[in-house]
Design a protein around this motif. Structure first.
Motif, PDB file in Angstrom:
ATOM      1  N   MET A 244       0.869  -1.173   0.000  1.00 22.96           N
ATOM      2  CA  MET A 244       0.000   0.000   0.000  1.00 22.96           C
ATOM      3  C   MET A 244       0.903   1.219   0.000  1.00 22.96           C
ATOM      4  O   MET A 244       2.126   1.118   0.164  1.00 22.96           O
ATOM      5  N   GLN A 245       0.314   2.383  -0.210  1.00 25.76           N
ATOM      6  CA  GLN A 245       1.089   3.614  -0.160  1.00 25.76           C
ATOM      7  C   GLN A 245       1.168   4.086   1.286  1.00 25.76           C
ATOM      8  O   GLN A 245       0.199   3.967   2.052  1.00 25.76           O
ATOM      9  N   ILE A 246       2.348   4.602   1.673  1.00 17.11           N
ATOM     10  CA  ILE A 246       2.575   4.999   3.064  1.00 17.11           C
ATOM     11  C   ILE A 246       3.067   6.435   3.102  1.00 17.11           C
ATOM     12  O   ILE A 246       3.768   6.903   2.202  1.00 17.11           O
ATOM     13  N   SER A 247       2.684   7.133   4.177  1.00 14.55           N
ATOM     14  CA  SER A 247       3.022   8.542   4.294  1.00 14.55           C
ATOM     15  C   SER A 247       3.062   8.940   5.763  1.00 14.55           C
ATOM     16  O   SER A 247       2.509   8.256   6.629  1.00 14.55           O
ATOM     17  N   LEU A 248       3.731  10.056   6.050  1.00 13.74           N
ATOM     18  CA  LEU A 248       3.784  10.685   7.372  1.00 13.74           C
ATOM     19  C   LEU A 248       4.322   9.753   8.461  1.00 13.74           C
ATOM     20  O   LEU A 248       3.685   9.558   9.506  1.00 13.74           O
ATOM     21  N   PRO A 249       5.508   9.177   8.313  1.00 14.99           N
ATOM     22  CA  PRO A 249       6.044   8.303   9.366  1.00 14.99           C
ATOM     23  C   PRO A 249       6.503   9.096  10.583  1.00 14.99           C
ATOM     24  O   PRO A 249       7.182  10.123  10.449  1.00 14.99           O
ATOM     25  N   HIS A 250       6.141   8.632  11.780  1.00 14.76           N
ATOM     26  CA  HIS A 250       6.548   9.270  13.032  1.00 14.76           C
ATOM     27  C   HIS A 250       6.811   8.193  14.083  1.00 14.76           C
ATOM     28  O   HIS A 250       6.045   7.227  14.193  1.00 14.76           O
ATOM     29  N   VAL A 251       7.866   8.384  14.867  1.00 17.95           N
ATOM     30  CA  VAL A 251       8.255   7.417  15.891  1.00 17.95           C
ATOM     31  C   VAL A 251       7.678   7.835  17.234  1.00 17.95           C
ATOM     32  O   VAL A 251       7.675   9.024  17.590  1.00 17.95           O
ATOM     33  N   SER A 252       7.233   6.861  18.011  1.00 16.03           N
ATOM     34  CA  SER A 252       6.686   7.128  19.338  1.00 16.03           C
ATOM     35  C   SER A 252       7.771   7.688  20.263  1.00 16.03           C
ATOM     36  O   SER A 252       8.966   7.450  20.046  1.00 16.03           O
ATOM     37  N   PRO A 253       7.392   8.438  21.296  1.00 14.84           N
ATOM     38  CA  PRO A 253       8.386   9.029  22.192  1.00 14.84           C
ATOM     39  C   PRO A 253       9.325   8.018  22.843  1.00 14.84           C
ATOM     40  O   PRO A 253      10.478   8.352  23.143  1.00 14.84           O
ATOM     41  N   ASP A 254       8.855   6.767  23.044  1.00 17.73           N
ATOM     42  CA  ASP A 254       9.737   5.764  23.647  1.00 17.73           C
ATOM     43  C   ASP A 254      10.638   5.085  22.619  1.00 17.73           C
ATOM     44  O   ASP A 254      11.444   4.212  22.964  1.00 17.73           O
ATOM     45  N   GLY A 255      10.504   5.471  21.341  1.00 18.22           N
ATOM     46  CA  GLY A 255      11.379   4.948  20.301  1.00 18.22           C
ATOM     47  C   GLY A 255      11.085   3.535  19.856  1.00 18.22           C
ATOM     48  O   GLY A 255      11.887   2.946  19.112  1.00 18.22           O
ATOM     49  N   ARG A 256       9.965   2.976  20.240  1.00 17.63           N
ATOM     50  CA  ARG A 256       9.686   1.575  19.929  1.00 17.63           C
ATOM     51  C   ARG A 256       8.780   1.362  18.725  1.00 17.63           C
ATOM     52  O   ARG A 256       8.834   0.303  18.089  1.00 17.63           O
ATOM     53  N   THR A 257       7.944   2.338  18.402  1.00 15.73           N
ATOM     54  CA  THR A 257       6.875   2.118  17.428  1.00 15.73           C
ATOM     55  C   THR A 257       6.838   3.242  16.408  1.00 15.73           C
ATOM     56  O   THR A 257       7.019   4.409  16.745  1.00 15.73           O
ATOM     57  N   VAL A 258       6.584   2.872  15.159  1.00 21.77           N
ATOM     58  CA  VAL A 258       6.395   3.853  14.095  1.00 21.77           C
ATOM     59  C   VAL A 258       4.919   3.869  13.708  1.00 21.77           C
ATOM     60  O   VAL A 258       4.304   2.815  13.516  1.00 21.77           O
ATOM     61  N   ALA A 259       4.357   5.070  13.615  1.00 26.88           N
ATOM     62  CA  ALA A 259       2.993   5.236  13.104  1.00 26.88           C
ATOM     63  C   ALA A 259       3.060   5.906  11.742  1.00 26.88           C
ATOM     64  O   ALA A 259       3.948   6.720  11.478  1.00 26.88           O
ATOM     65  N   PHE A 260       2.119   5.554  10.868  1.00 23.99           N
ATOM     66  CA  PHE A 260       2.057   6.188   9.552  1.00 23.99           C
ATOM     67  C   PHE A 260       0.641   6.083   9.014  1.00 23.99           C
ATOM     68  O   PHE A 260      -0.193   5.331   9.526  1.00 23.99           O
ATOM     69  N   VAL A 261       0.372   6.860   7.976  1.00 27.98           N
ATOM     70  CA  VAL A 261      -0.891   6.759   7.259  1.00 27.98           C
ATOM     71  C   VAL A 261      -0.675   5.819   6.077  1.00 27.98           C
ATOM     72  O   VAL A 261       0.271   5.984   5.305  1.00 27.98           O
TER      73      VAL A 261
END
Length: 653
Positions: A244-261
């Motif tokens: 799928m297409q992915i955009s806006l990657p951001h890492v959680s403050p604890d550095g463990r998880t990446v969120a994206f659209v």
């Protein structure tokens, strides 16, 4: 394909309606333009790129403006390069410094500027193009995306380089570069054979998460992977490569998880989908908003939860998402058009405690709005420069159901229609197809939407439908026109027209059709599959998907939408080609396109023009010199709009 706009904006709106034309009763001051807002932690200060609209057919020059985050009072203006355009203001973690990039197209260079103690200072220079400056978590360094020796401006909508010599050998590579915040030489970090589209620092400051792909940057965003880039070594590690297409990657403050659209997206920069999370160490992404009936277009971490912006039906929303519970709670909702920055349509502060965006409605001109994210969320207007501009149209949301799917669109018309009169209507199909028509101010003076304003002033209604394939109704709705371009989406548009005629004083025998990119294709499709329209304007359209597949510079975008390459399944491409039905065309059609359009090459419009002429259908083709998919030069924008209005006046009046 940027069938967009633009962050904005879809290209249907940007290319068809961004020229300016003053009217006799224009407001004394020009309309103010606001772009790329950024808000400091705590919301104390807001920075944005601001400019007054220029005279008709003339370019304008912007400044970086800093305002008080509570009152909107202007605290500072920065304009260190009178011949430059500015990009993406970014606040330092302590909120004391501001970084932005100035691009000098004439010199072929870009400069990173850093403002400390109200004094701008050149921190680094790139021979080429650069964008998206981001501070490291400790504020000691600034990263940016740089293309050294760039052969063209960044993005597939920009004019392509001349196709001479051996083709496909030398490709631009946009790389992550790092500069000391105090100034110095830019050090290239990411690999030289990899094009980086978006990125963000990891909380420990030792690397980045990014979306990237090898090879041609214009073409490969649709197959980009989520990666980690090590700051010290430049080593690249794949975190996830979902289909799928992915955009806006951001890492959680604890550095463990990446969120994206993630989702089905036809254009880089035109974001819509669900929210996904994946371990930074790597794994299979998890959809944390599986049942959300909207399209996310911005996000930020707030501890272990997410705050995000989304288009939901006709409303722009701010949503609090609990990834563990897969629950979403609405914090803010309003029927506004929102334009933020590369961080989303609504931009959140680094700590996700405040938000800012440029809001507008059909009745209210663009303005910067900001506020704290404490409940209830209220984003308060900070700017007043455009408050005296009066609206020139009446607008309402139109909803209809077709084949079990609910669609939504916008109907614009005269504020005081004459009783008993029925008006002609122009249907404007947005670009994309994964995009959406949203509220845009239509008012007096040098408006941001002059095409719609002039059409309404000349006695037309304007309908902007969001059929299946659009953002705003969830992933299933956006994907509902896969392998079916010109099928269900076209039937949705026709059903929407019927809904309008049932509710408004529109003359169903005097209909016009127009659009740019995907909207241009739908216009070509419409005039070869219906005699309902008396005039049409197709901008940068696609006449023949078979020939298009081998001509355009972004063939990767089609595979997610058609399910296979043209070589594997030519039948589905041929089925969707308007040229196959050219013998049924009767509608007078104006065609326009940029000479160096990478996304929808001019030969596609020429092929359709040739077919119309062979069928003895009135037609005109205009190819704008030096232009890409987005028509940029003000004189070309103005010419295109004047031709469009004249075409409808000739055939609908």
């Amino acid at each position: 394909m940027r069938f967009t706009a633009a962050l904005g904006t879809s290209l249907a709106s940007a290319a068809l309606a961004c020229a300016v034309l003053a009217t006799g009763n224009a407001a004394a001051a020009p309309l103010r333009d606001y772009r790329a807002p950024a808000i400091s932690d705590g919301g104390e200060r807001v920075a944005a790129i601001e400019a007054d609209a220029a005279a008709p057919g003339k370019p304008h020059h912007a400044q970086v403006v800093v305002r008080d985050g509570a009152t909107g009072k202007i605290l500072a203006r920065y304009d260190p390069c009178s011949g430059c355009s500015y990009d993406f203001p970014s606040w330092s973690p302590d909120g004391a410094s501001l970084a932005f990039i100035a691009a000098d197209a004439a010199a072929g260079s870009a400069t990173l500027w850093v403002v400390r103690a109200s004094e701008p200072r050149a921190a680094a220079s790139i021979r080429g193009v650069a964008n998206t400056a981001r501070w490291s978590p400790d504020g000691a360094r600034i990263a940016l995306l740089a293309t050294v020796g760039a052969r063209k401006q960044t993005g597939a909508v920009e004019a392509g380089e001349r196709l001479v010599g051996e083709i496909g050998v030398n490709e631009d590579a946009q790389r992550i570069a790092v500069v000391p915040a105090a100034g110095g030489e830019a050090r290239m970090v990411s690999p030289p054979d990899t094009y980086v589209y978006e990125y963000d620092w990891t909380p420990d400051g030792r690397g980045f998460v990014a979306t990237s792909a090898r090879g041609n940057g214009d073409n490969n965003w649709w197959v980009a992977a989520l990666v980690h880039v090590d700051l010290a070594s430049g080593a690249l590690r794949t975190i996830a490569a979902p289909a799928m297409q992915i955009s806006l990657p951001h890492v959680s403050p604890d550095g463990r998880t990446v969120a994206f659209v993630g989702g089905l997206m036809s254009d880089f920069g035109s974001v819509g989908g669900n929210l996904y999370t994946v371990p930074l160490a790597g794994g299979v992404p998890s959809d944390v908003t599986p049942d959300y009936s909207g399209s996310f277009n911005g996000l930020a971490w707030k501890g272990e939860t997410l705050v995000a912006s989304a288009l939901r039906g006709s409303e722009m929303t701010i949503v609090a998402v609990d990834p563990a519970a897969r629950s979403a709670r609405t914090l803010f909702s309003s029927a506004v058009g929102a334009s933020g920055s590369r961080d989303g349509r609504i931009v959140f502060s680094r700590d996700a405690g405040a938000a800012v965006s440029v809001f507008e409605t059909f009745d209210k001109a663009p303005h910067i709005a900001a506020g704290q994210l404490s409940e209830p969320v209220q984003l308060t207007p900070l700017t007043k420069e455009n408050d005296d501009f009066a609206p020139r149209v009446a607008a309402r949301s139109i909803a209809w159901t077709n084949e079990g799917l609910r669609s939504q669109g916008w109907l614009l018309g005269p504020r005081n229609p004459q009783a008993g009169q029925r008006y002609p209507m122009v249907v404007i199909v947005h670009g994309g197809p994964a995009s959406a028509a949203m509220p845009r101010f239509v008012g007096e003076g040098e408006s941001a939407n002059p095409l719609v304003r002039e059409l309404v002033e000349r006695g037309y209604y304007v309908f902007q439908p969001n059929p299946r394939g659009s953002f705003g109704q969830g992933l299933a709705f956006t994907a509902a026109n896969r392998r079916d371009f010109g099928g269900g989406d076209w039937r949705d548009i026709l059903a929407g027209i019927d809904a309008v005629i049932a509710q408004a004083p529109v003359d169903g025998k005097r209909l016009g059709l127009m659009g740019h990119s995907y909207g241009g294709f739908m216009t070509m499709w419409g005039v070869t599959h219906s005699t309902r329209f008396k005039a049409a304007v197709a901008g940068a359209g696609i006449a023949n998907w078979i020939s298009y597949y081998g001509q355009n510079g972004i063939d990767q975008w089609m595979v997610p939408f058609f399910g296979a390459t043209m070589y594997e399944d030519p039948a589905v491409y041929r089925k969707a080609s308007p040229i196959e039905s050219i013998r049924d065309a009767k509608t007078p059609t104006l065609l326009y396109v940029g000479e160096r359009d990478v996304e929808t090459p001019a030969v596609q419009s020429m092929e359709f023009w040739h077919g119309l002429k062979a069928m003895k259908v009135p037609t005109t083709l205009v190819i704008y010199e030096g232009e890409g998919h987005a028509i940029r030069k003000p004189e070309h924008q103005l010419d295109q709009r004047r031709r469009t209005v004249a075409w409808f006046e000739k055939y609908l009046k």
